[in-house]
Structures are given as C-alpha cells and as structure tokens.
Design an enzyme around this catalytic site. Sequence first.
Site, PDB file in Angstrom:
ATOM      1  N   ASP A  34       0.814  -1.224   0.000  1.00  0.00           N
ATOM      2  CA  ASP A  34       0.000   0.000   0.000  1.00  0.00           C
ATOM      3  C   ASP A  34       0.846   1.273   0.000  1.00  0.00           C
ATOM      4  O   ASP A  34       0.317   2.377   0.128  1.00  0.00           O
ATOM      5  CB  ASP A  34      -0.950  -0.001   1.208  1.00  0.00           C
ATOM      6  CG  ASP A  34      -0.194  -0.096   2.530  1.00  0.00           C
ATOM      7  OD1 ASP A  34       1.062  -0.092   2.488  1.00  0.00           O
ATOM      8  OD2 ASP A  34      -0.835  -0.155   3.583  1.00  0.00           O
ATOM      9  N   GLY A  35       2.176   1.132  -0.099  1.00  0.00           N
ATOM     10  CA  GLY A  35       3.036   2.308  -0.190  1.00  0.00           C
ATOM     11  C   GLY A  35       3.686   2.712   1.121  1.00  0.00           C
ATOM     12  O   GLY A  35       4.540   3.591   1.154  1.00  0.00           O
ATOM     13  N   GLU A  36       3.277   2.087   2.229  1.00  0.00           N
ATOM     14  CA  GLU A  36       3.909   2.434   3.508  1.00  0.00           C
ATOM     15  C   GLU A  36       5.383   2.024   3.490  1.00  0.00           C
ATOM     16  O   GLU A  36       5.760   1.040   2.866  1.00  0.00           O
ATOM     17  CB  GLU A  36       3.183   1.717   4.659  1.00  0.00           C
ATOM     18  CG  GLU A  36       1.805   2.297   4.927  1.00  0.00           C
ATOM     19  CD  GLU A  36       1.066   1.574   6.047  1.00  0.00           C
ATOM     20  OE1 GLU A  36       1.605   0.600   6.604  1.00  0.00           O
ATOM     21  OE2 GLU A  36      -0.069   1.990   6.344  1.00  0.00           O
ATOM     22  N   ARG A  93      11.002  27.018   3.184  1.00  0.00           N
ATOM     23  CA  ARG A  93      10.427  28.305   2.780  1.00  0.00           C
ATOM     24  C   ARG A  93       9.156  28.632   3.560  1.00  0.00           C
ATOM     25  O   ARG A  93       8.740  29.776   3.603  1.00  0.00           O
ATOM     26  CB  ARG A  93      10.161  28.319   1.262  1.00  0.00           C
ATOM     27  CG  ARG A  93      11.457  28.435   0.485  1.00  0.00           C
ATOM     28  CD  ARG A  93      11.228  28.485  -0.996  1.00  0.00           C
ATOM     29  NE  ARG A  93      10.866  27.188  -1.542  1.00  0.00           N
ATOM     30  CZ  ARG A  93      10.677  26.947  -2.838  1.00  0.00           C
ATOM     31  NH1 ARG A  93      10.826  27.922  -3.703  1.00  0.00           N
ATOM     32  NH2 ARG A  93      10.368  25.750  -3.265  1.00  0.00           N
ATOM     33  N   GLN A  94       8.569  27.606   4.182  1.00  0.00           N
ATOM     34  CA  GLN A  94       7.389  27.875   5.019  1.00  0.00           C
ATOM     35  C   GLN A  94       7.863  28.052   6.462  1.00  0.00           C
ATOM     36  O   GLN A  94       7.702  27.176   7.311  1.00  0.00           O
ATOM     37  CB  GLN A  94       6.403  26.714   4.902  1.00  0.00           C
ATOM     38  CG  GLN A  94       5.847  26.587   3.484  1.00  0.00           C
ATOM     39  CD  GLN A  94       4.835  25.464   3.367  1.00  0.00           C
ATOM     40  OE1 GLN A  94       3.991  25.282   4.219  1.00  0.00           O
ATOM     41  NE2 GLN A  94       4.957  24.687   2.299  1.00  0.00           N
ATOM     42  N   ASP A 167      16.721  38.460  -4.551  1.00  0.00           N
ATOM     43  CA  ASP A 167      15.648  39.036  -3.723  1.00  0.00           C
ATOM     44  C   ASP A 167      16.269  39.507  -2.416  1.00  0.00           C
ATOM     45  O   ASP A 167      17.414  39.172  -2.100  1.00  0.00           O
ATOM     46  CB  ASP A 167      14.487  38.050  -3.484  1.00  0.00           C
ATOM     47  CG  ASP A 167      14.926  36.735  -2.887  1.00  0.00           C
ATOM     48  OD1 ASP A 167      15.927  36.720  -2.136  1.00  0.00           O
ATOM     49  OD2 ASP A 167      14.280  35.709  -3.145  1.00  0.00           O
ATOM     50  N   LYS A 190      12.244  41.822  -5.314  1.00  0.00           N
ATOM     51  CA  LYS A 190      11.288  40.959  -6.017  1.00  0.00           C
ATOM     52  C   LYS A 190       9.965  40.895  -5.265  1.00  0.00           C
ATOM     53  O   LYS A 190       9.920  41.015  -4.054  1.00  0.00           O
ATOM     54  CB  LYS A 190      11.920  39.561  -6.099  1.00  0.00           C
ATOM     55  CG  LYS A 190      10.980  38.404  -6.167  1.00  0.00           C
ATOM     56  CD  LYS A 190      11.703  37.073  -5.989  1.00  0.00           C
ATOM     57  CE  LYS A 190      11.162  36.277  -4.826  1.00  0.00           C
ATOM     58  NZ  LYS A 190      11.747  34.953  -4.664  1.00  0.00           N
TER      59      LYS A 190
END
Length: 309
Positions: A34-36, A93-94, A167, A190
């Site tokens: 299942d991707g785990e 960036r957050q 920036d 910027k």
Amino acid sequence: MRIFSGNANRPLAEKIATYINQPLGDVTIGRFPDGEVFVKYIENLRGKDVYIIQPTCKPPNENLMELLIMMDAARRASAARITAVMPFFGYARQDRKDQPRVPITAKLVANLLVAAGANRLLTMDLHSQQIQGFFDIPVDHLFASPVIVKYLREKKNFSKLVIVAPDTGGLKMAHGYSTMMNAGLAIVAKQRKTATEIDVLNMVGDVEGCEAVLVDDLTSTAGTLCAAAQMCKDHGAKSVMAAVTHAMVTDEGLERLKNSPIDELVTTDSVPRNAWKGMNVTVLSVADLLGEAILRIHNDQSVTSLFKV
Ligand code: R5P
C-alpha cells in the site's frame, strides 16, 4: 560511527562514504504493497554514532517520511546518537506565518525530526538561518560557498564582478559571496505574484558593464533567477551567470532558464541531478564538505573552521 543513506540521493551518500573511508551501512528500505515505508537495519547499531543521509528534496513527503522511519528504527535499535544529515532541508520556505491561517511547516518538520529520534542535525544553506532556532538540539549549518567560490576563482576570469541577490532575503548570502570574491554587490527587489510568477520591482546597486553572478539558496521554477537575470541585463550587465546551492528545477523552470540571459548555472549535488539538456550547467560536489563535517562532529572537532575560504 556508521553512516546510512535513504533513497533521496544515494550517489551523494556514496561519495560521502568514500570520503569517510567507510562503506554505507546495511539497511533495507522497502515499501509495503500500500506504499507504507518499511525499514530494517541489517547490522547492530547498539552504542553507535549514526548518521542518516537524506535530503528532503522532491518528492519531499516520501523522503521526509523515510528519514523519520529510519531514525525511529535506529533509536529503537539503541543507537547512541542519531544525526539527521539533510544536505537540503525541504519545507524551509514555510518558515513564518506571513498570511492568516497558514502553517509554519519548517517548524513542524523540526518537531517531527526530534520526535523521531534526531539528536542533531547537519544541513546546508538553509533557506533562512533562523530555522536553526526551531530546534533545541544542536544544528550544524554548512555553506556550499567554499566549493562554489573555489570554482569561480579557479575557472573564471572575471574583470569586473558583481554578486547579485535575486531578492532581499538573499542579501546575507550574496554579501558573503561578494566578500569572499572581493566583488561588488547588488540586490533585486522581487515580489512573488503566485508560486510560479515573479514581479521584479527594482535593482539596488550598479551592474553596468559587469559580469553579474546571481546567488541563491535554491531554485525551482527558476522564476526568481530569470526575472533577476533579465533585470541585470536591462541595467547593462555584460554577462549573467547563476550560482545556486540546491537546484530542483521543474520542466517549466528548465525552459525558462534556457530562454533567459543566464549563460551558466553552477550548482551542487546536494539534491539529485536534474536532466539539464540544452543548458550549460556545472554541478560541483559537496560530498567532501559533508564528509569532513561528519568526521569532525564524530571527533568533537570544530565545524566552523570548514567555512574559511
Ligand atoms: C526565495 O526566497 C528563495 O531563496 C528562492 O529565490 C526561491 O524560492 C526560488 O524559487 P523559484 O525558482 O520557484 O522562483
């Protein structure tokens, strides 16, 4: 000491291991149907000083989760100390609440790393250095600038060099490069319209007749770099190149770069290599720098002295 690699950037981890003169540790990292993520260390970790190399580049959530699970497994296997080696720290960036009702995801990632078992962090060119304060564990923050400056000094013959911050947030980094290269300094002001669109406002400093080198911590859509490069050209720069530590350029970004005045992009292998078809790109390795930092951390030696160019 034992060093392990997740799947995010194994070629870099192998180079680091070569520098340290130790093979990468034996670990199985798999996926359940299942991707785990499933992790199992094949060797004994009791009492070991463990380094897990995993930049949280694209796909960030997969790579982060893999790192967290690797640390959890190492802690439960009684490792004495676990260092998360993140040559690129995703979600950086957050790092502030700049709008109502948004998260500070960089802080959440810091909490997750510590909750999973990190005793220290080794990282490079964080988007903002204040992120170190999100941790109450030691953070060793490296700069790629010694590697990039060496290349610029040895391979380029600049007559009138100016370092340009694309920036205002990049001013400190650009100032560092301009000091090391004994060059001029300029800043582009910027404003970001959307995640992929940039509005350039103004340029502070003189680039006329100069070889401009834009420096930045990362590029993704290349909107920031290309807008700043055009600004340099419009203000009379003779040539424009860019030096960026972490290049995770999207397809759209690559097209932008190819159509921009940037005639060379210098970057590092902190993240896996892009398909740079049609673009003049030089990829420098930061493996030795990271390897040396790991050795120094292990031996309780100074890491700061690595930054002297
Ligand atoms: C922003 O402050 C960063 O330092 C980079 O300039 C920016 O995130 C690059 O993003 P993009 O390549 O998408 O413009």
